[in-house]
Scaffold this active site. Sequence first.
Site, PDB file in Angstrom:
ATOM      1  CB  ILE A 119      25.030  38.151  94.634  1.00 56.76           C
ATOM      2  CG1 ILE A 119      26.287  38.604  93.884  1.00 56.76           C
ATOM      3  CG2 ILE A 119      24.489  36.900  93.977  1.00 56.76           C
ATOM      4  CD1 ILE A 119      27.453  37.571  93.924  1.00 56.76           C
ATOM      5  CB  SER A 120      24.170  43.240  91.903  1.00 56.88           C
ATOM      6  OG  SER A 120      23.781  43.908  93.073  1.00 56.88           O
ATOM      7  CD  GLN A 121      22.012  41.640  84.881  1.00 58.45           C
ATOM      8  OE1 GLN A 121      21.321  42.580  85.245  1.00 58.45           O
ATOM      9  NE2 GLN A 121      22.052  41.220  83.641  1.00 58.45           N
TER      10      GLN A 121
END
Length: 224
Positions: free
Chosen positions: A58-60
């Site tokens: 899951i992206s930052q």
Amino acid sequence: MTDTRAISLIMALRGQGITDARVLSAIERTPRELFVDKPFESSAYDNNALPIACGQTISQPYIVAYSTVELDVQPNHRVLEIGTGSGYQAAVLALLCRMVYTVERHRPLMAQAESRFRALKLHNIVTRHGDGFAGWPEQAPFDRILLTAAVPEVPPILIEQLKPGGILIAPEGKQPSLESFSQYLVKIIRTEEGTSKQSLIPVVFVPMIPGLPQGKSDGSERKI
Ligand code: SAH
């Protein structure tokens, strides 16, 4: 009620230069703890990427915020996302536009994301299990396209699915090595005459992989 950790995250994003009130509000209203696996719930509001199933991430939040600001999403827009992953970025987009079309090659991730969208009553998301390299020609053209997996170069077939005046954001470049940042977020604007392209910031994304892990897709599409 907004989790106090969400408020701290918003303050951190402001400190990093994200000032767009609509985007910050969409992030504040999206419970990131629903999009991470149980062992990571306590880190859900840290400004970091986290592992999810199928070896993905899951992206930052900063990168989600930055990409969403650069995408300049408007309430009447139809937006294509390639790489549903946890569904977090799609959920943030869904609060900002008319309809989100999101494609994922891993069926278990897709199914998990769909149940999160349902739990949050995000009814303006349509999902598709398939290979994002083909885009979503049946629903094209889109006002905006966002790739959340890295490509060596943005495929022309995806740029063709953008409306004139449309914006595409993608991580472009090789997988990072110890020596160098080799991926940049790029912004492509489709104009009447052709396209313009701009490099934004160095990033690290998982690669976009052609084909499907379990072989063929049944082409299933779901309206949440
Ligand atoms: N947007 C996601 C982050 C996704 S990580 C989030 O908010 O959580 C990138 C995702 O792209 C992974 O889930 C990966 O499986 C997916 N992906 C990689 N190649 C793909 C392809 N060819 N088609 C569709 N999805 C792909």
